[in-house]
Structure formats: C-alpha cells, structure tokens
Write an enzyme that holds these catalytic residues in place. Sequence first.
Site, PDB file in Angstrom:
ATOM      1  N   HIS A 366      47.615  34.449 -26.166  1.00 50.89           N
ATOM      2  CA  HIS A 366      48.683  33.416 -26.772  1.00 50.89           C
ATOM      3  C   HIS A 366      48.310  32.027 -26.499  1.00 50.89           C
ATOM      4  CE1 HIS A 366      51.901  36.603 -28.009  1.00 50.89           C
ATOM      5  NE2 HIS A 366      51.312  37.233 -26.941  1.00 50.89           N
ATOM      6  N   LYS A 557      61.421  22.768 -27.932  1.00 50.20           N
ATOM      7  CA  LYS A 557      60.424  23.712 -27.389  1.00 50.20           C
ATOM      8  C   LYS A 557      60.117  23.053 -26.148  1.00 50.20           C
ATOM      9  CE  LYS A 557      57.655  21.734 -30.987  1.00 50.20           C
ATOM     10  NZ  LYS A 557      57.014  23.066 -31.373  1.00 50.20           N
ATOM     11  N   ARG A 558      59.398  23.903 -25.353  1.00 50.32           N
ATOM     12  CA  ARG A 558      58.962  23.745 -23.786  1.00 50.32           C
ATOM     13  C   ARG A 558      58.155  22.174 -24.023  1.00 50.32           C
ATOM     14  NH1 ARG A 558      59.493  27.562 -19.689  1.00 50.32           N
ATOM     15  NH2 ARG A 558      58.418  25.976 -18.408  1.00 50.32           N
ATOM     16  N   LYS A 563      52.210  19.513 -26.680  1.00 54.18           N
ATOM     17  CA  LYS A 563      53.214  19.599 -28.001  1.00 54.18           C
ATOM     18  C   LYS A 563      53.549  18.093 -28.207  1.00 54.18           C
ATOM     19  CE  LYS A 563      54.971  23.743 -26.128  1.00 54.18           C
ATOM     20  NZ  LYS A 563      54.666  24.958 -27.406  1.00 54.18           N
ATOM     21  N   THR A 665      56.432  29.425 -33.153  1.00 56.36           N
ATOM     22  CA  THR A 665      57.399  30.458 -33.791  1.00 56.36           C
ATOM     23  C   THR A 665      58.531  29.604 -34.145  1.00 56.36           C
ATOM     24  OG1 THR A 665      57.999  31.292 -31.727  1.00 56.36           O
ATOM     25  CG2 THR A 665      56.549  32.624 -33.061  1.00 56.36           C
ATOM     26  N   LYS A 669      61.323  29.375 -37.604  1.00 54.97           N
ATOM     27  CA  LYS A 669      62.802  29.399 -37.487  1.00 54.97           C
ATOM     28  C   LYS A 669      63.440  28.281 -38.258  1.00 54.97           C
ATOM     29  CE  LYS A 669      62.087  31.981 -33.316  1.00 54.97           C
ATOM     30  NZ  LYS A 669      61.817  31.654 -31.871  1.00 54.97           N
TER      31      LYS A 669
HETATM   32  C1  26Q Z   1      50.609  32.929 -16.275  1.00 58.25           C
HETATM   33  C2  26Q Z   1      50.101  33.006 -15.065  1.00 58.25           C
HETATM   34  C3  26Q Z   1      51.140  32.885 -14.005  1.00 58.25           C
HETATM   35  C4  26Q Z   1      52.392  32.340 -14.129  1.00 58.25           C
HETATM   36  C5  26Q Z   1      52.558  32.260 -15.596  1.00 58.25           C
HETATM   37  C6  26Q Z   1      51.557  32.469 -16.328  1.00 58.25           C
HETATM   38  C7  26Q Z   1      52.337  32.107 -17.859  1.00 58.25           C
HETATM   39  C8  26Q Z   1      53.602  32.442 -18.445  1.00 58.25           C
HETATM   40  C9  26Q Z   1      54.033  32.210 -19.573  1.00 58.25           C
HETATM   41  C10 26Q Z   1      51.284  31.759 -19.025  1.00 58.25           C
HETATM   42  C11 26Q Z   1      51.789  31.622 -20.201  1.00 58.25           C
HETATM   43  C12 26Q Z   1      53.001  31.784 -20.566  1.00 58.25           C
HETATM   44  C13 26Q Z   1      53.651  31.303 -21.844  1.00 58.25           C
HETATM   45  C14 26Q Z   1      52.706  31.236 -23.015  1.00 58.25           C
HETATM   46  C15 26Q Z   1      53.493  31.054 -24.348  1.00 58.25           C
HETATM   47  O1  26Q Z   1      54.661  31.178 -24.553  1.00 58.25           O
HETATM   48  N1  26Q Z   1      52.717  30.647 -25.349  1.00 58.25           N
HETATM   49  C16 26Q Z   1      52.991  30.789 -26.831  1.00 58.25           C
HETATM   50  O2  26Q Z   1      53.018  32.138 -27.590  1.00 58.25           O
HETATM   51  C17 26Q Z   1      53.724  31.831 -28.588  1.00 58.25           C
HETATM   52  C18 26Q Z   1      53.776  33.258 -28.969  1.00 58.25           C
HETATM   53  O3  26Q Z   1      52.603  33.960 -29.459  1.00 58.25           O
HETATM   54  C19 26Q Z   1      52.824  30.943 -29.659  1.00 58.25           C
HETATM   55  O4  26Q Z   1      53.735  30.822 -30.725  1.00 58.25           O
HETATM   56  C20 26Q Z   1      52.780  29.706 -28.834  1.00 58.25           C
HETATM   57  O5  26Q Z   1      51.932  28.709 -29.789  1.00 58.25           O
HETATM   58  C21 26Q Z   1      52.245  29.853 -27.485  1.00 58.25           C
HETATM   59  O6  26Q Z   1      52.208  28.491 -26.989  1.00 58.25           O
END
Ligand code: 26Q
Length: 830
Positions: A366, A557-558, A563, A665, A669
């Site tokens: 992702h 978004k975050r 972004k 995503t 929406k």
């Molecule tokens: C990793 C290691 C330790 C702690 C946290 C994490 C961690 C947690 C969450 C790393 C990444 C995330 C989240 C990533 C994320 O939300 N990515 C998004 O995924 C969506 C669904 O595929 C995409 O549409 C977005 O583009 C992408 O940014």
Amino acid sequence: MNAHDIPPSGETKPTATDLQRSFMRHLHYTLVKDKYSATKADLYLALAFAVRDMLAERWLDTQQSYYINDAKRVYYISMEFLMGRSLGNSLINLGIKEEWENALMEMGIDLEDIAETEWDAGLGNGGLGRLAACFLDSMATMSLPAYGYGIRYEYGMFYQKIIDGGQYELPDNWLRYENPWEFGRQEHLHKIRYEGRVVESSDPAGEVRHSWVDTHDVMALAYDVPVPGYGNETVNTMRLWSAKSTREFELESFNRGNYVGAVESKMKTENISKVLYPADHMAEGRELRLRQEYFLASATVQDIFYRFSKKHDDLNLLPEKVAIQLNDTHPTLAIPELMRILLDEKMLSWETAWDLSMRTFAYTNHTILPEALEKWPVRMLEGILPRHLQIIYRINDCFLKEAKARFPEDSDRLRRMSIVGEEGEKHIRMAYLAIVGSHSINGVSVLHSEILKDHLFSDFFALWPERFNNKTNGITQRRWLKCANPWLSDLISSTIGDAWVTNLDELQKLRAMAEDRDFQRQWTEVKRANKQRLADYIYRHNGIQVSPDSLFDCQTKRLHEYKRQLLNVLHVIARYNRIKANPGLNVPPRTVIFSGKAAPSYFMAKLIIRLINAVGEVINSDPAAHDRLKVVFLANYSVSQAEIIFPAADLSEQISTAGTEASGTGNMKYALNGALTIGTLDGANIEIMEEVGRNNIFIFGMNAEQVEGLKRAGYHPGDYYSHNQELQQAMDMIADGTFSPGDPGLFKPIVDNLLGNDPYLLLADYASYVACQDEVDRLYRHPHEWTRKSILNTAGMGKFSSDRTIAEYAREIWGVKPEKVGRHSRRDLP
Ligand code: 26Q
C-alpha cells in the site's frame, strides 16, 4: 425466543408490530429500562439488539453452509479495520431500514437521532483500514466464504481536539459503553508465545527438529463481529483478538506472594491489544508493535489451522482450501508462523512446508514511501521470536540460492535483494519477506503497481514477473452512496432503478440524463441540501457560518507532507491576497474545508494543522473576505464525519506529488457523490480520469515521470519562489508571522522546508495548480455545465466499486467462489 418477535429472514418482511415488540422486549428485559429511565443510548442499544437478532439466523446458516460444503475460505488479515458505525449499514444491508424508521416513528422515536449515539469503531488510521472494511462488505455481498482477522484494540484511533489551532490527542475509549456488535467467544482462544529459547534435537529419522521452550505466553481471545451482505442471506465473520494473561501465569506469579507485582505483570501482558498505533508510517522499531503483529499473525494462523483440521488431515490440501491475504506487511509474521507450525508441530519437510505456505499467501503493498516500509531489528526479533528469526534466516538462504542461480556473479543485486538488511543496525525487510513468501504481490492502482515492478521491487520482478499484478482499489457503494447520501440514492434509483447497489456499472445510465434540465435541477437540489447539512455541522462544531451557495472545496485525509495540504493552503492565501488587493474582485465564493489527523509524533504535519487554523482565523474574521472566502478545519476526521462531508462536496482535492499516493480511496468517494476532482496524475486519479473523461476532471502538475525527471535534473525551489509574485507573497506571509502575530517565527519551518530539501516538489506544481483553480472558478459560474460534469462523475464511477476489486482478487488470486447460504435446522441440539 427472539424468533417469536421477528419472523426469520427471507420470506416476509416483519410488520411494524413485530419490530416494536422486539425493540420493547430488549429495552425491558435486556437493558431493564422503561420510558422513564431510558436514555438515548438505551434506545440505540435496544434497537441494535433487535437488529442483531435479525442477523443471528443468517449468521449461523452462513457459517454452517461453509462448514458443511467445505468451501475454500479466504482470510483477510489486517492490523486495521476502520468500520465506523454498524447500525445504519446493517439496516440497509438487511433491507429493513424504512420498516424500522416507520416502526420507531410510531413510537415517537427518530431513527437518525438515536443512530447518532453509536460510537465509531475506529480501529484504523486511514486508507488501508477503511479499504479492509469496504472489502468485508463486498465479500459478504458477493457471498464469498471470507473472514476478516484483526486486533480488538481497547483504544482505537485517537480522538482529535483542536485547541488554539493545534491538535490534541485524547484516548478513544470506544468500549466504554457496551458494544452490541461483538460476541466474546471464550472457547476460541489460542496461546501466543514470546521470548524463550530454541532447543535442537533429532527425530527418529535423524532429521533435526526444533522446539521453542521457556516462553512467556499470552492468550488470544476471540471476539466475533457479524458482517452482513447486502440483499442476500450471507453474514460473514470479522474475528478480532484480545490479549488475556494465561491462567498458569496468574497462578505462578500470585503464588510467589507479590500480589501487586503479579497484578502489574498481568496487566503488562494484556497491554498487547491495548492501543492502535496512530502512525501511518513506521515509527522507529517499537517493540510493542512487533508483539502486536505477531499476536495477530499467530492467533490467526492457529485459528485457520483449527478450522482446516476439523475437516482435513491431509495438509497438502491447505492451498486448495485456504487463501490468506496480507494487508500490507503488518501481518507478514504469519508466513514464518505457518512455517513453524508445519515444521515443528506437523513435522513436514522444509520443501513441503515452503511449497504449501507459498501457495497459500498473497501480499498487497500500500505504499512506496521509504519511511512506511517495515524493518525490524534482528536483535529485537532474536529476543522476542527466536524461532521465527531462525526460520526467516533459512527462508533467506534458500531464496538467495535461487536468486544466485538466476543471477550468478551479481553479488550487488543479491545484497540488494536480501531479506536481511545490513546497512546500519542489522534488520529484517518485511516487504521482501512477504514477496519471497507469497505467490501473488499486488499494488492498489495501475500506476502504483507499475512503480512496484519498475522501481521498488524491480529486482524481484525480474526474478518472478508472474507473481506481480494490480488490483485497483474500490469502495463500497452501500456505505458511501446508499447509506451516506440517501437523497442522491433515491434520486438515482427513481431514475435508473436500484440495480446499482450491487452492480455499480449501472450508474452509466445516468450519462443519458446529464443534460436533462429537470434532472439537473433535482441533482442540484440534493447537493444543496447536503451542503446545508454540512454547513449546519460546521456551525455546530466550529461556530463558523458558511454559505451553502459557496463552492465547497474539500481536502479530507491524513495530514502528510506528500499529500500536500500545504499546496492547498498556499492557494487559499493567494486567493485571499487577490481579494484584498482588489476589493471588487468577482470570484465565486468558496468554502475551503480541511479535515484529517496527524500522527502524534509528526512535527511538520501538526504544524500544518496549526497553519490551516491560523490562516482560517485571519481570513474568516476579515470583513473584506467575508462573502468570498472561508476556511474551515473540522476536528476529528472519522468514518461518520466523512459520511457527512462526501455528499456535500463540490470539489475534491487529490493533489499528492505524482508517484506518491498508492491509490487513494477518498478520491473515489467524492466522485461517486458528484464532486469534481482537482488532482494530479497520481494513484487512482489517473483511472478516475479515464472513466469520467478528461474534460470532466481538473488535472494539473507533473506526472510521475516528470517528477522523476525533475529530481534527476535537480529541483531548485528558489526559482519558483523568485519567479512567482503571488507565491512569494504567500510564503513571506507564512514566514513573517502574519498568521502567528504572537509568535512570528512559528511557521518559519514550513517555508524553510518548502525552499529546502522538499522531496514532494511542492513549488514546482504551484503555478499549474493555481491556474487549474482558476479554471474551477470559471466552470462554477456555469451551473448547468458544472452539474452536467457532476452527473458524469457519478455516472463514471462503476469501476471503483470494491465489488469489482474483490471479484478480481477472488478470481485471480484466491480461487474462491460464491457459496450459497442454505437454511439449516436449529432444532437439533449438539
Ligand atoms: C507500520 C509500522 C509500524 C507502525 C505503523 C505502520 C503503518 C500503519 C498504517 C504503516 C502504514 C499504514 C497505513 C497505510 C495506508 O493507509 N496506506 C494507504 O492505503 C490505501 C489503501 O490501499 C491507499 O489508497 C492509499 O494511497 C495509501 O496511502
């Protein structure tokens, strides 16, 4: 007994009296409340229990059908499930919302009013967690034998408060009130082991065998949540694990006589499922996070084994009966965990175990941002999971042999590809482990999947091209159109029928209506009503009055530098300056709306939140801007807040640097709800453009190739700054304290960043972005043209249903088929 209240599923819809009786029974007997003592929360719970009863029969039937027919199951393992509220979605999927609305109305209860008391299940950070939730809805709706596996965090994503313009995090104690959607399953528990040491011995055949001993153990307790499909009989299960200390642990430590000390260490073991990590990137190797990841991986693999073993004792059937999808690398320890069980407990040979494991696992990536790629220090794994580290080393040895056979004499490449990274502290590269251990590796948009093959994982693509594929993300139209936007849903259904609810391609039929003046008028009325609703929300929460006649320009978004919320802010400031410099300026009024959380430790993201609020403060209180520009930052972005924003948006900001947003995503929406997109050629924006047509989207900026090119040639942000008067003025205002008079240097780091080493090349896209925003203004002056494009956006969104995405996963990766749910007798006791 409840079946006495509401007739079982299927045949006939219950009458209002049936529903009222069930509701009252729960109010009186489950909650022991009456009309004098019931709070709004009680009314919600009584309704939730009554709705839950209606799921029970289908849930049992579904699980029994899977068992009896020995269906191949798919397991979606994810550290995050961002489910939001369940009541409205369950009512819609059961096809019984209107009936309940009326039954409650007769009792003087407003369904919408009590539904709002439900607390969001916010067990996720953002895109990845919400994608998992949309997938569960699609899998149930498509009758796929599927399970979601995750962690039952006691605290979900933090609650965001804005105080004096800055973000404060409050714990999200979502289980404080009873959660009517979960069922504790005390009997489904697994022992999760940590630490200890590995003992080698030889078995009778002379093979070396390993046992993992002297471990410190925690129990994983199952909580099941029903996942109803839309308009069918399927109810799937999301199983979340909760940590509990072991009985032995309690006996042992309490007997040592140190009562308080024993309670303390009991609490420590139960901390594993305490809190969701609120960062969507890898914060420097946190041990508790690693323990969480193994906790999920091990409990889930044990559970899968248990279910498989009830029907089979031939382990060779595993890949025929089980598909496991890893939602990013977070659950990747499931691979060495499965290997450990097959080797150490089932005594298979390495080759057999590896072959079965590989054919079972598939991995979705992702993100390509280096800071989000998981790396765990070898030293940490050695202490916490010594046997798994051994297995990972052996996986790496075997893999490097294979790679060497294919690329002899290329030691550089082999070092690059090693699962064990040697730069700095020795570490395990989880993405490489996931790739080596999976038969399928996919990205989440066409562009992203190409970048994986050409850049991030190019060495692996050279070795195993057949493993790589794309699965463009999608969203569930049940929640994001039918639930969130009932007015637009009704308009659409009364025009083209309601088949779109399970076949989003049907929306194409709206194309024929795009120029129909009467339809346009109704479309505009719906949008206007949704904007009024959001305006009320903004007034309630921020005390800011915004006009529903202004253009609602939304970026939700975050908070993340890639972004580029800052690009949006720079445009807002420039627009403000234009209005100030030219008081008579005739621009369409705009309300610029931001919402999103920053990771608590992400300094720059938090400073950007402060800047947005500070800019809003200045603009919103300036009479000169009064009728033409407002800036709003909505606190605590969440699924339920998003459900109010998407239907009300005119313009959707999708402005990441090309090549950085894997898919997005939110972009889908917004467009589904008739917003026009202003965006870069990044992630799924490209595919949205292809579907809605180049003329119906505002595209600006560099494409991914040009971004690469500029980076190679050398990016000089100072050039853009010095050659663009408006940009210079806006940046100077940020730097000189115009927005922070009490602390003039506050925002200086932002400007320094943009002019320094900005990997997101923000200033390079600035001029193109502002020119594109001018185009937006021009179009907004032509309401019919705008509305026509808005209709064409909704009409073009068929591809972005998560039903399409899931159909592709099911066919091309999992090999699972729909399983019709049969009706089973429940009169026989075990
Ligand atoms: C990793 C290691 C330790 C702690 C946290 C994490 C961690 C947690 C969450 C790393 C990444 C995330 C989240 C990533 C994320 O939300 N990515 C998004 O995924 C969506 C669904 O595929 C995409 O549409 C977005 O583009 C992408 O940014």
